[in-house]
Structures are given as structure tokens and as C-alpha cells.
Design a protein around this motif. Structure first.
Motif, PDB file in Angstrom:
ATOM      1  N   THR A 205      -9.810   0.948  -4.912  1.00  0.00           N
ATOM      2  CA  THR A 205      -8.748   0.397  -5.708  1.00  0.00           C
ATOM      3  C   THR A 205      -8.190  -0.846  -4.621  1.00  0.00           C
ATOM      4  O   THR A 205      -8.241  -0.710  -3.422  1.00  0.00           O
ATOM      5  N   SER A 206      -7.300  -1.658  -5.147  1.00  0.00           N
ATOM      6  CA  SER A 206      -6.279  -2.551  -4.302  1.00  0.00           C
ATOM      7  C   SER A 206      -5.666  -1.974  -3.563  1.00  0.00           C
ATOM      8  O   SER A 206      -5.404  -2.433  -2.455  1.00  0.00           O
ATOM      9  N   SER A 207      -5.081  -0.793  -3.983  1.00  0.00           N
ATOM     10  CA  SER A 207      -4.211   0.051  -2.936  1.00  0.00           C
ATOM     11  C   SER A 207      -5.197   0.606  -1.797  1.00  0.00           C
ATOM     12  O   SER A 207      -4.315   0.862  -0.723  1.00  0.00           O
ATOM     13  N   ASP A 208      -6.101   0.990  -2.054  1.00  0.00           N
ATOM     14  CA  ASP A 208      -7.102   1.678  -1.034  1.00  0.00           C
ATOM     15  C   ASP A 208      -7.183   0.275   0.132  1.00  0.00           C
ATOM     16  O   ASP A 208      -7.277   0.834   1.266  1.00  0.00           O
ATOM     17  N   ILE A 209      -7.540  -0.831  -0.377  1.00  0.00           N
ATOM     18  CA  ILE A 209      -7.576  -2.035   0.474  1.00  0.00           C
ATOM     19  C   ILE A 209      -6.529  -2.230   1.389  1.00  0.00           C
ATOM     20  O   ILE A 209      -6.495  -2.406   2.642  1.00  0.00           O
ATOM     21  N   THR A 210      -5.463  -2.335   0.791  1.00  0.00           N
ATOM     22  CA  THR A 210      -4.145  -2.419   1.340  1.00  0.00           C
ATOM     23  C   THR A 210      -3.789  -1.572   2.476  1.00  0.00           C
ATOM     24  O   THR A 210      -3.464  -1.836   3.543  1.00  0.00           O
ATOM     25  N   TYR A 211      -3.980  -0.086   2.187  1.00  0.00           N
ATOM     26  CA  TYR A 211      -4.115   0.861   3.210  1.00  0.00           C
ATOM     27  C   TYR A 211      -4.804   0.546   4.280  1.00  0.00           C
ATOM     28  O   TYR A 211      -4.614   0.935   5.515  1.00  0.00           O
ATOM     29  N   TRP A 212      -6.445   0.380   4.150  1.00  0.00           N
ATOM     30  CA  TRP A 212      -7.329   0.161   5.125  1.00  0.00           C
ATOM     31  C   TRP A 212      -7.104  -1.064   6.014  1.00  0.00           C
ATOM     32  O   TRP A 212      -7.362  -0.684   7.046  1.00  0.00           O
ATOM     33  N   ILE A 213      -6.330  -1.947   5.374  1.00  0.00           N
ATOM     34  CA  ILE A 213      -6.227  -3.195   6.199  1.00  0.00           C
ATOM     35  C   ILE A 213      -4.937  -2.723   7.522  1.00  0.00           C
ATOM     36  O   ILE A 213      -5.156  -3.076   8.463  1.00  0.00           O
ATOM     37  N   SER A 214      -4.046  -2.061   6.850  1.00  0.00           N
ATOM     38  CA  SER A 214      -2.981  -1.630   7.593  1.00  0.00           C
ATOM     39  C   SER A 214      -3.301  -0.642   8.560  1.00  0.00           C
ATOM     40  O   SER A 214      -2.804  -0.503   9.812  1.00  0.00           O
ATOM     41  N   SER A 215      -4.327   0.335   8.323  1.00  0.00           N
ATOM     42  CA  SER A 215      -4.911   1.305   9.273  1.00  0.00           C
ATOM     43  C   SER A 215      -5.826   0.676  10.347  1.00  0.00           C
ATOM     44  O   SER A 215      -6.388   1.317  11.096  1.00  0.00           O
ATOM     45  N   GLY A 216      -6.350  -0.567  10.032  1.00  0.00           N
ATOM     46  CA  GLY A 216      -7.451  -1.088  10.934  1.00  0.00           C
ATOM     47  C   GLY A 216      -8.650  -0.826  10.260  1.00  0.00           C
ATOM     48  O   GLY A 216      -9.681  -1.063  11.091  1.00  0.00           O
ATOM     49  N   ASP A 217      -8.999  -0.228   9.307  1.00  0.00           N
ATOM     50  CA  ASP A 217     -10.524   0.472   8.879  1.00  0.00           C
ATOM     51  C   ASP A 217     -10.935  -0.817   8.452  1.00  0.00           C
ATOM     52  O   ASP A 217     -12.240  -0.952   8.365  1.00  0.00           O
ATOM     53  N   ILE A 218     -10.378  -1.720   7.767  1.00  0.00           N
ATOM     54  CA  ILE A 218     -10.938  -3.250   7.247  1.00  0.00           C
ATOM     55  C   ILE A 218     -10.240  -4.167   8.369  1.00  0.00           C
ATOM     56  O   ILE A 218      -8.922  -4.217   8.657  1.00  0.00           O
ATOM     57  N   TYR A 219     -11.259  -5.054   8.978  1.00  0.00           N
ATOM     58  CA  TYR A 219     -10.945  -5.967   9.928  1.00  0.00           C
ATOM     59  C   TYR A 219     -11.754  -7.057  10.047  1.00  0.00           C
ATOM     60  O   TYR A 219     -12.996  -7.092   9.537  1.00  0.00           O
TER      61      TYR A 219
END
Length: 259
Positions: A205-219
């Protein structure tokens, strides 16, 4: 009423397919088979491509260094000339040839053609000659699609005064998808979707992506992809996929909200 419903059911669906990574080194038979199946099912398709690997090789050959910030290539005056000649002169015609050879009527375009992509400079101090799309000439794309021709669009355009600009191809794909009211945007890459802790996520979901960007899992280079996806979801495009050449990977959806 019956006629109206029937017309709605037969209206073509539009899919924007963005090709990146090693996909541009040579597509296999499965890709063309899947592509023609989508067309046979009544879908109208548009291809958008970058050409990072080819540009890297051309830059290295010419002794030009290049870096990326936030997934965007920092493009100097020397680099933009090389990027333009590589994308428009090499990558685009090679891709169009592959499609035509496999029975898919295709035509190559860049942002220059028919004023397809009206752009300004995104942030010259930070990125150099990188473009921000202000308007898409969707009428040109409508004309081609109506005549059964697949537009193949390279991620190069220019300012009003003709200054060439490099544009992130994921951004080009998302802006075009929004302009033509696409049913789906497929970001095809050599990475089969979003990986978190080594595992490809099937549905997020969009909220998953927002969280993963902030956590550095998506970079890195995945950031422009997921940002483009979120923009499209917010604007009403129902389905975004980040997939491999088999068109399998991660489907991105809006966060479900329950009362």
C-alpha cells in the motif's frame, strides 16, 4: 441505456509500460508475446524508456563523470549532449526496431516531437540539466493510439528556448499515464518488484511505501519509481505495478481505509 453500457465495456483500456535497466539490452520473446496479448485483449499501450546503461557507457567512453542524487542523474552540459544522442539516436530506434520486427507497429518519439513534453529545468543547482514536465501533449498520443500505433517515448525533452533536458524515465511514464488517464502503469525493470529484507512484496500500500522510504528500506533508484507510483495513485490511476520482463512483481494499491 443498453447501448451506453455496451460502449463503456468495449472502450479500450490504456496501459503505460516503462522499460528500464537491462530490459533495453534486448527483450525476449516472452515480452513481445505478453505485449501482443495485451493488445489483442483491447488495450492501448504506450512505452516509455530511459537508457541508463547505454548512457553510462557513452559517458565513460567520453571521459565524463556522472553521479545520482535521489535517484536522479546529475546531468552537466556535456552529459546532456551525450544522453540526448544516446537516447534519441541509439536506444529509441533500436527499441522501435525490435517492436516492429516482432509485429508491433511502433513509432519513436522524444519530448521534442510535436511538443510532446513541455518542460522547465527542475533544479539546475542540484541536478543540472534535468527537466520537470509541465504539460503533456496527449492529443498527439491519442492520434497515434487511434491508428493502432504504439508510441515509444525516450526521456529527453527541452525548455521553451530549446535547451535539452534529461528527465527521469519513471517520471515521464507517470506524467504520460496521468495525461492519457491510463488504467495501469507498469514499471518494468531487472528487479522483480519491491524487495524488503530480500523478499519481493506481492501487494503493498501507499502507506507501506512511505514507511519504507523513511526507514531506508527503499532507497536509490527505487525512490523515483515508487514516488511516480504514489503520484499516479493519488491522481486516480487504479493500478501501479513494478515488475520484471515476465510482467510479474509488486502491485501498489491505495491504503484501505475502514470506518
Amino acid at each position: 441505456m443498453t447501448t451506453s453500457k455496451s460502449t463503456q465495456h468495449t472502450a479500450p483500456k490504456r496501459i503505460v509500460i516503462k522499460l528500464g535497466g537491462s530490459m533495453l539490452e534486448g527483450l525476449n520473446e516472452n515480452f513481445f508475446a505478453n505485449f501482443k496479448e495485451l493488445q489483442a485483449a483491447g488495450n492501448e499501450l504506450i512505452i516509455v524508456h530511459g537508457g541508463g546503461l547505454a548512457i553510462n557507457k557513452a559517458l565513460e567512453k567520453n571521459g565524463v563523470t556522472s553521479t545520482t542524487i535521489n535517484g536522479f542523474r546529475v546531468t552537466s552540459a556535456e552529459a546532456i549532449s551525450i544522453a540526448q544522442s544516446t537516447l534519441v539516436g541509439q536506444v529509441n530506434p533500436a527499441l522501435v526496431h525490435q517492436l516492429n520486427k516482432n509485429g508491433i507497429a511502433a513509432i519513436g518519439l522524444s519530448g521534442y516531437d510535436g511538443n510532446l513534453l513541455a518542460c522547465t529545468i527542475l533544479d539546475e543547482a542540484l541536478y543540472g540539466f534535468v527537466g520537470e514536465i509541465k504539460q503533456v501533449n496527449s492529443a498527439l498520443l491519442e492520434t497515434l493510439l487511434a491508428n493502432g500505433i504504439t508510441p515509444v517515448i525516450s526521456s529527453i525533452s527541452c525548455t521553451n528556448d530549446g535547451t535539452p533536458l534529461n528527465i527521469n524515465a519513471d517520471t515521464v511514464a507517470s506524467k504520460i499515464a496521468l495525461a492519457i488517464k491510463a488504467e495501469s502503469l507498469q514499471l518494468v525493470t531487472d528487479t522483480p518488484g519491491i524487495k524488503i529484507e530480500g523478499q519481493v512484496q506481492q501487494v503493498v500500500t501507499s502507506s507501506d511505501i512511505t514507511y519504507w522510504i523513511s526507514s531506508g528500506d527503499i532507497y536509490g533508484g527505487m525512490i523515483p519509481k515508487v514516488t511516480a507510483a504514489l503520484d499516479c495513485l493519488a491522481a486516480g490511476i487504479p493500478s501501479i505495478q513494478i515488475v520484471d520482463e515476465q510482467l510479474k512483481g509488486t502491485t501498489i494499491l491505495h491504503q484501505e481505509v475502514f470506518a
